[in-house]
Design an enzyme around this catalytic site. Structure first.
Site, PDB file in Angstrom:
ATOM      1  CG  ASP A   1      -2.078   0.935   1.072  1.00 35.19           C
ATOM      2  OD1 ASP A   1      -2.315   1.422  -0.050  1.00 35.19           O
ATOM      3  OD2 ASP A   1      -2.746   1.205   2.085  1.00 35.19           O
TER       4      ASP A   1
ATOM      5  CG  HIS B   1       0.459   2.130  -9.314  1.00 29.61           C
ATOM      6  ND1 HIS B   1       0.187   1.759  -8.014  1.00 29.61           N
ATOM      7  CD2 HIS B   1      -0.625   2.831  -9.734  1.00 29.61           C
ATOM      8  CE1 HIS B   1      -1.011   2.218  -7.677  1.00 29.61           C
ATOM      9  NE2 HIS B   1      -1.526   2.876  -8.692  1.00 29.61           N
TER      10      HIS B   1
ATOM     11  CG  LEU C   1       9.160 -17.110  -3.045  1.00 27.47           C
ATOM     12  CD1 LEU C   1       8.911 -17.200  -1.542  1.00 27.47           C
ATOM     13  CD2 LEU C   1       9.601 -15.698  -3.422  1.00 27.47           C
TER      14      LEU C   1
END
Ligand code: IPE
Ligand code: MG
Length: 234
Positions: A2, A19, A113
């Site tokens: 955020d 972004h 991962l």
């Protein structure tokens, strides 16, 4: 993740610039988690509620998702990362859905991962869909409602097969869950930092992990029970 918009505004820039910068944090955090041997990382990239943003921002985000995954897929694969997706993928623009499917396909055999990207994701929707699935099976006589338990319910969620998150990090100073993994976070440790996502780098991840390591996870028990069980832990 955020704070991209606020980070950009603070610099007199358009939200979309935030972004773009946020992608650099994603890169660094994914690398760091891989290096640390973390098994699963879920990134909340876009919520179902985010569709209500101005069209220009939504379009820019979708384009950014496509170009980022296109560019990163080779490195992700090289680093043994396996990409998974959760969310209402049917609602994504076809180009975005196709690129995400490709990332999933290319990395399907990787063992490092597990990178779970939550896209057009809503935890309430996920829970309702799970209930619907089970109700349908029951109505068709394939399932006895008395047999519905937590295990079965979890297997009906989009995260079936993934362990519950141990730590949830939210950046940018908001103290909310915002419809993220509501079922799965039942016993997660929550960590909030004022740092905006584009500024959140390796150092901040380590700080969060160190903070997490200092916590006592009691799962409803008392401290003494936990300590007597953890004698062999380093
Ligand atoms: C998070 O940053 C990224 C996405 C939701 C895609 P925001 O866009 O929510 O940034 P703020 O909260 O407006 O600063
Ligand atoms: Mg926000």
């Amino acid at each position: 993740m955020d704070g991209n918009g606020r980070w950009a505004k603070e610099r007199g820039q358009d939200r979309v610039y935030g972004h773009y910068e946020g992608v650099l944090s994603v890169r660094e955090i994914v690398d760091a988690c891989g290096d640390l041997g973390i098994g699963y990382l879920t990134l909340y990239a876009f919520s179902t509620e985010n569709w209500n943003r101005p069209k220009t921002e939504v379009d820019a985000l979708m384009e950014l998702l496509v170009s980022t995954i296109k560019r990163e897929i080779i490195d992700l694969d090289k680093n043994d990362v396996r990409v998974h997706l959760i969310g209402d993928l049917d609602s994504l623009p076809p180009a975005c859905r196709d690129e995400m499917d490709e990332a999933r396909r290319v990395t399907a055999d990787n063992k490092g991962l597990n990178l779970i990207i939550a896209l057009s994701y809503s935890a309430r929707r996920e829970i309702v869909e799970a209930a619907k699935k089970l109700a349908t099976a029951a109505a068709q006589g394939q399932l006895n409602p008395a047999d519905i338990n937590e295990r079965l319910f979890e297997d009906s969620l989009e995260t079936a097969g993934f362990p519950d998150p141990e730590l949830m990090i939210r950046t940018s100073g908001e103290h909310r869950i915002s419809n993220f993994l509501l079922y799965q976070l039942a016993y997660a440790e929550l960590y909030f930092t004022p740092v905006h996502w584009p500024d959140f780098r390796k150092k901040h991840l380590y700080e969060a992990l160190l903070n997490y390591q200092g916590r006592e996870r009691r799962f409803g028990k008392i401290s003494e029970q936990i300590q007597s069980n953890s004698g062999t832990h380093a």
